[in-house]
Design a protein around this motif. Structure first.
Motif, PDB file in Angstrom:
ATOM      1  N   ALA A 271       0.217  -2.904   2.625  1.00  0.00           N
ATOM      2  CA  ALA A 271       0.646  -4.122   3.323  1.00  0.00           C
ATOM      3  C   ALA A 271      -0.533  -4.992   3.751  1.00  0.00           C
ATOM      4  O   ALA A 271      -0.335  -6.017   4.416  1.00  0.00           O
ATOM      5  N   LEU A 346       7.739  -0.661   7.635  1.00  0.00           N
ATOM      6  CA  LEU A 346       7.334  -1.618   6.618  1.00  0.00           C
ATOM      7  C   LEU A 346       8.351  -1.732   5.483  1.00  0.00           C
ATOM      8  O   LEU A 346       8.320  -2.705   4.722  1.00  0.00           O
ATOM      9  N   ARG A 347       9.240  -0.759   5.363  1.00  0.00           N
ATOM     10  CA  ARG A 347      10.300  -0.882   4.357  1.00  0.00           C
ATOM     11  C   ARG A 347      11.429  -1.794   4.852  1.00  0.00           C
ATOM     12  O   ARG A 347      12.243  -2.256   4.074  1.00  0.00           O
ATOM     13  N   ARG A 348      11.441  -2.039   6.177  1.00  0.00           N
ATOM     14  CA  ARG A 348      12.467  -2.909   6.763  1.00  0.00           C
ATOM     15  C   ARG A 348      11.914  -4.270   7.187  1.00  0.00           C
ATOM     16  O   ARG A 348      12.663  -5.242   7.283  1.00  0.00           O
ATOM     17  N   HIS A 349      10.609  -4.303   7.488  1.00  0.00           N
ATOM     18  CA  HIS A 349      10.025  -5.509   8.060  1.00  0.00           C
ATOM     19  C   HIS A 349       8.750  -5.895   7.311  1.00  0.00           C
ATOM     20  O   HIS A 349       8.240  -5.129   6.493  1.00  0.00           O
ATOM     21  N   SER A 350       8.234  -7.051   7.648  1.00  0.00           N
ATOM     22  CA  SER A 350       7.027  -7.559   6.996  1.00  0.00           C
ATOM     23  C   SER A 350       5.765  -7.022   7.669  1.00  0.00           C
ATOM     24  O   SER A 350       5.823  -6.489   8.787  1.00  0.00           O
ATOM     25  N   ALA A 351       4.640  -7.200   6.977  1.00  0.00           N
ATOM     26  CA  ALA A 351       3.339  -6.810   7.551  1.00  0.00           C
ATOM     27  C   ALA A 351       3.046  -7.638   8.802  1.00  0.00           C
ATOM     28  O   ALA A 351       2.452  -7.136   9.764  1.00  0.00           O
ATOM     29  N   GLU A 352       3.479  -8.908   8.806  1.00  0.00           N
ATOM     30  CA  GLU A 352       3.271  -9.771   9.971  1.00  0.00           C
ATOM     31  C   GLU A 352       4.003  -9.222  11.187  1.00  0.00           C
ATOM     32  O   GLU A 352       3.489  -9.261  12.307  1.00  0.00           O
ATOM     33  N   ASP A 353       5.218  -8.687  10.971  1.00  0.00           N
ATOM     34  CA  ASP A 353       5.974  -8.086  12.078  1.00  0.00           C
ATOM     35  C   ASP A 353       5.245  -6.869  12.637  1.00  0.00           C
ATOM     36  O   ASP A 353       5.205  -6.651  13.853  1.00  0.00           O
TER      37      ASP A 353
END
Length: 614
Positions: A271, A346-353
């Motif tokens: 990510a 990270l499988r559910r959300h972005s790297a920014e999150d």
């Protein structure tokens, strides 16, 4: 251990302009070069290389030193590793004085590196012909570039595929070596060997230098054991290494995110969060904390949200704090209650999150108080009293007054407590009960250190007078540079300066310089900087600044005498100030008070002697 003669040869044969020119586009400017600093972002060049003095200095970020210091920063290497790097570059064969036992252990370690490298290549190639393993990795979100970056592989579902690979090679290693490396196991009936890892995704574990030191293997289904790891070997100690550190050290990040599993670490790197490491399935150790401290200043623990992960977090927090880290705790469950680890997040959300969650991570104090609130919910009066009793002990342990006041402001607002009442309670705790005992122990320690120093054993006592300490440090280093230029000055003032120096690292530099003079080795300003290459960065920066502005005084001996006099007076003032602080402690008993007063009188006389010297 590399001899001083070889260290000097390595530095001499690696011209600093040529070495840095391989990393930075340099332009000729006066007696040196300038360019854009590789260690921080800048548009206007502030990075300077002084060819004559063989030093570099960035006037933007402050980094500086000699060619060894540059390679340590540029390649994220420690001092011995940087010397080896430069020796290899210059074609210098290193000669080390080692015992036969050390030599045999080193040979075995290198042999294990060698067979592990072959095994890693075998597993990597086998993965290309294992559709089920490829599907498993694909389903976990991993693609070819990540597989290659981490050298992931597959151990086939066969009793001895790896062992046969070795025996069929041109130079088959001794099975005993493969067994010591943890790659094969002897059959109980003595009929041969079988592979330790079978039908598993393979995770090669590399040290900071890129050697394959061990493996972790994961099953493709839910069978047990889920993970199988290499045993401890002469090449591998799980409490002294961290998965992914060989990659994370190159990130140039000041912070490191410590997670539990291989997949967590890999998912973070995938990510773009390249400053993540995993702690190899064991509670964080002091050795791991010391290793991380070479590359990072802030540590964020991102262990799983389950009970075991939280217990490991609490243990790791104190270890990291003791190692000098700014410590924080990542709580992904606050961003998404349905996830337990970074890989799942990270499988559910972005790297920014995830980065937002990292930025919102709790400090050591916040996390500990949160855990207390879970144990004693401050909802009822009785429970709140127990919560406050436990929490104020943590707040009272904060050393800095400004930091303590900041946390008191946060605590009073969060838990609706009067700040004035809280500060009064913290002051009571700091002056009474167990705290007064700790203060007395500290007082006796400093008294003992002062006595030890005056008896000739230069023990550097810790104090809070940082401005005076920095001033003394600068003066002492200037004194060492003066002495480095002339054998007569060294011979005349060595004994006096040895008994005078306050900063422990300057005492080490003095002894190294004296050894150079005694052995007929290279001396001068650059020799002092070379001897300090393994010191903390602050020391290297200060010496670089002093050398960069150096002008030899017309009378070095007179300059030495003036510096000795000034250092002596400042040292006495520092000790007197330290004692006065202890005398202000109302809890001190009369015996200790009398001892401190006596010490003060002796130091005042010592100060007079320095002041009267001409």
């Amino acid at each position: 251990m590399i001899s001083q003669q070889q260290i000097d040869e390595i530095i001499e044969k690696n011209d600093i302009g040529e070495v840095i020119g391989e990393y930075v586009k340099l332009e000729r400017k006066g007696s040196g070069y300038s360019g854009l600093c590789p260690f921080h972002n800048e548009k206007t060049p502030s990075f300077s290389v002084h060819e004559g003095k063989q030093i570099f200095k960035c006037f933007g970020c402050g980094k500086g030193g000699n060619v060894v210091n540059f390679i340590m920063l540029a390649e994220n290497l420690n001092y011995p590793e940087a010397l080896e790097f430069l020796a290899k570059r210059a074609g210098i064969r290193l000669e080390r004085a080692v015992s036969r036992e050390q030599e045999e252990r080193s040979r075995l370690r290198n042999d294990i590196y060698s067979v592990n490298r072959v095994a890693a290549r075998f597993f990597y190639e086998t993965l290309k012909h294992a559709p089920s393993a490829q599907k498993y990795l694909y389903d976990r979100g991993l693609r070819a570039e990540t597989v290659k970056q981490f050298g992931l592989g597959f151990a086939p579902d066969s009793w001895d595929a790896l062992y046969r690979h070795f025996t069929q090679s041109g130079a088959a290693p001794d099975p005993a070596l493969l067994e010591k490396a943890g790659l094969i196991t002897a059959r109980k009936d003595g009929s041969g060997y079988y592979d330790k890892f079978r039908n598993r995704i393979m995770f090669p574990i590399l040290d900071v230098s890129g050697n394959v030191i061990a493996f972790g293997g994961r099953v493709l289904d839910d069978s047990l054991p889920k993970y199988l790891n290499s045993p401890e070997t002469p090449a591998y100690s799980k409490g002294s290494n961290l998965y992914g550190l060989n990659l994370a050290k190159k990130s140039q990040s000041e912070r490191v995110l410590i997670v539990e599993g291989y997949m967590d670490c890999i998912a973070l790197h995938k990510a773009g969060i390249g400053w993540a490491v995993a702690s190899l399935g064991t509670a964080l150790t002091q050795a791991q904390a010391r290793l991380l401290k070479k590359y990072f200043t802030e540590a964020i623990i991102g262990y799983d949200a389950d009970g075991a992960g939280q217990k490991a977090t609490l243990r790791g927090l104190d270890i990291l704090a003791q190692a000098g880290f700014r410590v924080r705790v990542l709580s992904l469950s606050e961003a998404d209650a349905g996830v337990k680890d970074p890989d799942e997040f990270l499988r559910r959300h972005s790297a920014e999150d995830l980065l937002k969650a990292v930025d919102a991570s709790k400090s050591l104090i916040e996390y500990k108080i949160q855990k207390i609130s879970e144990k004693y919910p401050p909802s009822s009066l009785e429970s709140k009293a127990m919560f406050l009793r436990a929490s104020t002990k943590i707040l009272a342990g904060i050393r800095g007054e400004a930091e303590r006041d900041l946390y008191a402001e946060w605590f009073s607002g969060t838990y609706r407590i009067s700040k004035d009442a809280l500060l009064a309670e913290l002051e009571r705790l700091r002056r009474g009960g167990a705290s007064s005992t700790a203060d007395m122990q500290e007082s006796r320690r400093v008294i003992k250190n002062i006595k030890t120093r005056e008896n000739g054993n230069n023990t550097e006592e810790e104090d809070v007078h940082s401005a005076e300490k920095l001033k003394l440090d600068k003066l002492e280093k200037t004194l060492l540079l003066l002495m480095s230029d002339d054998s007569h000055t060294m011979e005349r003032y060595y004994e006096k300066v040895r008994g005078l120096l306050y900063c422990e690292r300057n005492k080490i530099l003095l002894e190294r310089l004296k050894n150079r003079f005694d052995s007929g080795g290279k001396t001068g300003l650059e020799a002092v900087l070379s001897d300090a290459a393994d010191a903390p960065e602050a020391d290297v920066r200060l010496l670089t600044d002093l050398i960069g502005k150096w002008l030899r005084p017309p009378d070095p001996e007179a300059a030495c005498e003036a510096l000795i006099r000034t250092c002596g007076i400042l040292n006495c003032d520092r000790k007197i100030a330290c004692i006065n602080e202890m005398l202000e402690n109302a809890e001190i008993n009369e015996e200790d008070r009398a001892a401190l007063v006596k010490e003060t009188a002796a130091i005042i006389e010592e100060r007079k002697n320095f002041k009267n010297e001409r």
